[in-house]
Design an enzyme around this catalytic site. Structure first.
Site, short mmCIF file in Angstrom:
data_model
loop_
_atom_site.label_atom_id
_atom_site.label_comp_id
_atom_site.label_asym_id
_atom_site.label_seq_id
_atom_site.Cartn_x
_atom_site.Cartn_y
_atom_site.Cartn_z
N GLY A 259 -11.89 52.48 -50.03
CA GLY A 259 -10.87 53.02 -50.91
C GLY A 259 -10.94 54.53 -50.98
CG HIS B 61 -14.86 56.94 -53.17
ND1 HIS B 61 -15.14 56.74 -54.48
CD2 HIS B 61 -14.38 55.75 -52.69
CE1 HIS B 61 -14.87 55.48 -54.81
NE2 HIS B 61 -14.40 54.86 -53.73
CG HIS C 146 -14.86 51.67 -57.04
ND1 HIS C 146 -16.03 51.14 -56.57
CD2 HIS C 146 -14.17 52.12 -55.95
CE1 HIS C 146 -16.06 51.24 -55.24
NE2 HIS C 146 -14.94 51.83 -54.85
CG ASP D 132 -19.01 96.10 -77.79
OD1 ASP D 132 -18.14 96.86 -77.33
OD2 ASP D 132 -19.62 95.26 -77.11
CB THR E 235 -18.26 98.54 -68.35
OG1 THR E 235 -17.67 97.28 -68.06
CG2 THR E 235 -17.88 99.54 -67.28
CB SER E 236 -20.87 101.64 -71.86
OG SER E 236 -21.48 100.62 -72.63
N GLY F 260 -17.12 103.20 -60.70
CA GLY F 260 -16.32 102.72 -61.82
C GLY F 260 -14.83 102.73 -61.55
#
Length: 594
Positions: free
Chosen positions: A62, A65, A226, A412, A454-455, A498
């Protein structure tokens, strides 16, 4: 509550034929028989029954799968795969068509998973093919280790261990062995493998509703492929516990599912059931190997991790363990062009992977020279004052930076910058302040340790570029011109990695004007600390001018111009703040010493 499953399909009745069409478009070495929708057979494009001079290896069952079974068609593995509808055994006529298409004078081996429908349909097709003069052998694979004996007439189900049998048989056939020899190796392999699965969710058939059989926080142990219920329902446990339970079940001496005892060599397969991330599969592999070695006393010779025989979109995995010898390992390592067989796993598996040591820094300085000197020279005293002033300025500006960043970013910036500044103040007692280049490098290390996002990366790049520029000089005292060159190199590095430049509303809008002014005033013959102070004024003006800029980098790019015009860029303001504070501290130090 049951709900309609989400699928990226067209008509649910067409999923198998459309899958096959996509498969053969993807892999040039695969082809299919022109018998849709009744006959759904994938075969090697280079094989014809009239010319094929090796044993053909045929499997199937079948669909649902994937990549099994069609993804394992290729030289060195399956010659053809017979695809039934989703979770339904392929019809006899389809199996016969596959046999006729690829079986030459050497005959064919049918590898069949132990399900009633597969056994009956493949069995009838085999008998019909024999009556037509074909040489046909059949191997039934039942590697399930979840159901306790006695298992009745149905026997053990065929699960992911079947893929290993495919590989052994395919390699034996490619080596030119006879049908009887290939069948013997395949049967032997099938008797050496055991499998057990664990599921966190049930699967959803195309066009049908998703079952709510598994409640929250539950998992099923010993399920089939199944969607049928597992042997047991349990609370979700850490993968360590789950892996231990599955290994104990497969290797249980009471049930004797597989003839594996302490001291044997084995092959391990971790098989995803369709919706399990590779990360989780690798975690399971990483836990299974030492458990097999230390708790069960087995040598793990090969590890295969990935999705080999799935159950549509089921979350979970199965573990297969096969007893290995040199012949089986040779067959598993043999080359194959089957697109879904994993690459890069052949060769001896070391008993223990010892991590490669982290390479040391190529710094020419010793650890002793990278500590605070007993006495600071004039350069060291000035550098210390500048660093402390810069760090304190950033800390004092934290709330304003957070406020500005809350309007144009994630709020932040001040907290992040303050963490870096605080780390610098804590670490300065260990900085080699009489060595300017190494001190700048250590500042970068302090920032990297505590500043995320990133900073943090940009400031670390900033420091590393300055360090590279300063350390290129053999002079012990850094001149004002060399500091200006280091600043210019740092700005270039931040811009390069950057992606920002002047006018992008970033920290560079403070530092680029500062760098230009510093070099201009030094070239004009200004006293160095005067040039530094004038350049810091340019940094402040540049930072404040970011109110008039449209962001082209960072999260501010998603903010409207109306909001941006109300606040300066917090990164630029932070840069101007520490730069200005450092300049004034240097001026004060020079004034006090003159």
């Amino acid at each position: 509550m049951a709900f309609q499953g989400k699928k990226l399909i067209n008509d649910p009745k067409d999923v198998v034929t459309e899958f096959i069409e996509g498969l053969v478009e993807t892999y040039p070495g695969l082809q299919f028989l022109d018998g849709f929708p009744e006959v759904k057979v994938v075969l090697r494009a280079d094989v014809s029954s009239s010319t094929y001079d090796k044993v053909a290896i045929i499997s199937g069952g079948g669909s649902g799968h994937e990549p099994a079974h069609a993804g394992f068609v290729g030289e060195g593995m399956l010659t053809a795969a017979i695809c039934g509808d989703v979770f339904a055994s392929p019809p006899v006529d389809s199996i016969l068509a596959g046999i006729r298409a690829v079986t030459g004078p050497m005959g064919c081996l049918l590898i069949v998973k132990n399900y009633t429908g597969d056994r009956l349909n493949f069995g009838l097709a085999a008998e019909q093919a024999k009556s037509e003069g074909y040489k046909v052998e059949t191997v039934i694979v039942g590697d399930d280790c979840a159901l306790p004996p006695p298992r009745g007439i149905a026997g053990r189900r065929g699960l992911a261990g079947t893929i290993l049998v495919h590989k052994v048989a395919g390699a034996a056939a490619a080596a030119g062995l006879s049908l009887a020899e290939v069948a013997t190796e395949a049967k032997c392999a099938s008797e050496m493998v055991g499998t057990m699965g664990v599921a966190l969710s049930v699967c959803t058939l195309p066009g049908q509703v998703t079952s709510d059989r598994l409640g929250p926080g539950k998992m099923e142990l010993g399920l089939g492929i199944h969607g049928e219920p597992g042997a047991a329902l349990a609370d979700i446990q850490p993968v360590d516990v789950v892996v231990s339970h599955v290994l104990n079940q497969i290797l249980s001496p009471e049930t004797n599912y597989v003839p594996i005892t302490r001291g044997n060599r084995v092959v391990l397969m971790i098989n995803g059931l369709g919706a399990t991330p590779v990360m989780e599969l690798m975690i399971a592999s990483g836990k299974a190997v030492p458990k097999l070695q230390l708790e069960h006393g087995l040598a793990v010779d090969r590890v295969y991790t990935g999705s080999f025989m799935t159950s549509l979109d089921m979350a979970g995995f199965s573990i297969s363990i096969m007893k290995a010898d040199e012949t089986i390992l040779q067959r598993l390592d043999a080359a194959t062009k089957a697109p879904s067989w994993p690459v890069g796993v052949d060769g001896n598996h070391p008993p223990a992977k010892i991590p490669v040591p982290v390479p040391p820094s190529r710094s020419r300085k010793s650890d002793e020279s990278l500590s605070r000197p007993p006495q600071l020279n004039q350069q060291g005293q000035i550098l210390e004052a500048a660093i402390e002033a810069a760090a304190n300025a950033v800390i004092n500006l934290m709330d304003s930076l957070n406020e500005w960043d809350g309007k144009v970013g994630d709020g932040d910036c001040g907290s992040t910058m303050s963490r870096g500044a605080t780390a610098i103040l804590e670490d300065i007692k260990n900085y080699p302040l009489n060595d300017a280049a190494e001190t700048v490098n250590e500042i970068g290390s302090s920032i990297r340790r505590v500043m995320g996002g990133t900073s943090g990366i940009l400031y670390d790049i900033f420091c590393k570029a300055a360090y590279a520029q300063l350390s290129a000089s053999s002079q012990s005292v850094v001149t004002a011109k060399q500091w200006a060159e280091a600043l210019e190199a740092s700005i270039a590095a931040v811009s390069k990695y950057g992606g920002a430049s002047a006018g992008y509303r970033t920290l560079l809008d403070a530092l680029i004007p500062a760098s230009s002014m510093l070099q201009e005033r030094l070239n004009a013959g200004d006293v160095p600390y005067t040039a530094f102070v004038l350049s810091s004024e340019a940094a402040v003006v540049g930072a404040e001018s970011t109110k008039d800029m449209q962001a082209q980098a960072g999260r501010s790019t998603y903010v409207s111009g109306e909001i941006l015009s109300s606040v300066p860029d917090p990164g630029a303001m932070a840069a101007a703040s520490w730069y200005r504070a450092a300049a004034l501290a240097v001026k004060d130090k020079y004034g006090a010493s003159s």
